[in-house]
Design a protein around this motif. Structure first.
Motif, short mmCIF file in Angstrom:
data_model
loop_
_atom_site.label_atom_id
_atom_site.label_comp_id
_atom_site.label_asym_id
_atom_site.label_seq_id
_atom_site.Cartn_x
_atom_site.Cartn_y
_atom_site.Cartn_z
N ARG A 1 -10.43 31.54 -0.24
CA ARG A 1 -9.32 30.89 -0.92
C ARG A 1 -9.85 29.74 -1.77
O ARG A 1 -10.67 28.96 -1.30
N ARG B 1 -8.34 26.53 -3.82
CA ARG B 1 -7.10 25.75 -3.94
C ARG B 1 -7.25 24.71 -5.06
O ARG B 1 -8.26 24.02 -5.14
N PHE C 1 -3.93 32.37 -13.18
CA PHE C 1 -4.54 32.85 -11.94
C PHE C 1 -5.74 33.77 -12.21
O PHE C 1 -6.78 33.63 -11.58
N VAL D 1 -8.04 34.51 -2.95
CA VAL D 1 -6.70 33.95 -3.11
C VAL D 1 -6.84 32.69 -3.96
O VAL D 1 -7.63 31.80 -3.63
N SER E 1 -4.72 29.49 -5.29
CA SER E 1 -3.45 28.78 -5.08
C SER E 1 -3.41 27.50 -5.90
O SER E 1 -4.43 26.89 -6.18
N GLN F 1 4.11 25.32 -4.38
CA GLN F 1 2.85 26.06 -4.27
C GLN F 1 3.05 27.47 -4.82
O GLN F 1 4.05 28.11 -4.53
N PHE G 1 0.74 31.18 -5.32
CA PHE G 1 -0.43 31.90 -4.85
C PHE G 1 -0.53 33.25 -5.53
O PHE G 1 0.49 33.87 -5.81
N GLU G 2 -1.75 33.71 -5.73
CA GLU G 2 -1.99 35.08 -6.16
C GLU G 2 -3.23 35.60 -5.43
O GLU G 2 -4.16 34.84 -5.16
N VAL G 3 -3.21 36.89 -5.14
CA VAL G 3 -4.29 37.53 -4.39
C VAL G 3 -4.98 38.54 -5.29
O VAL G 3 -4.33 39.29 -6.02
#
Length: 127
Positions: free
Chosen positions: A44, A46, A68, A91, A93, A110, A112-114
């Motif tokens: 991840r 951030r 992203f 990930v 974020s 927040q 998020f993208e995966v």
């Protein structure tokens, strides 16, 4: 424009510096790298994104959606290439205020993208 300074991100207690770089994102927002969290099969990244806050008139998800992929391809992927084992997912974020990893805060926006990593590219994974 994102300015990522030399930052020590802790990954299972092992410090790993991210190289300083400038990266423009399509939204034009100013981002700050916060940390990298390594879990089995998932890494991840951030970012602090103080301009996101659709409730108070700031940037909404649609405004930053293209960012992203740029962050995955331009920041995360180069970093994970140096790992012993490539994660199955990355990930990305963004948070409007710094929040400890894993803690919910209803005052903080927040997003998020995966992504999976295939053929040295970030592939968006729809939830």
């Amino acid at each position: 424009m994102i300015r990522i300074g030399t930052v020590l991100a802790l990954s299972f207690g092992i410090a790993s510096p991210l190289a300083a770089m400038d990266l423009a994102v399509p939204s034009g927002q100013n981002l700050e790298f916060v940390d990298r969290v390594v879990e089995p099969d998932v890494t991840r990244f951030r970012f602090l994104a103080p301009e996101i806050d659709p409730v108070s008139g700031g940037l909404g998800y649609a405004d930053v959606a293209e960012d992203f992929g740029i962050l995955c391809q331009g920041v995360a992927l180069p970093d994970v290439r140096a790992m012993d084992e490539m994660p199955k997912q990355i990930v990305i974020s963004m948070m409007s205020a710094q929040t400890p990893f894993g803690e919910a805060n209803p005052q903080v926006t927040q997003f998020f993208e995966v992504f999976s990593v295939q053929n040295d590219a970030c592939i968006w994974e729809q939830f």
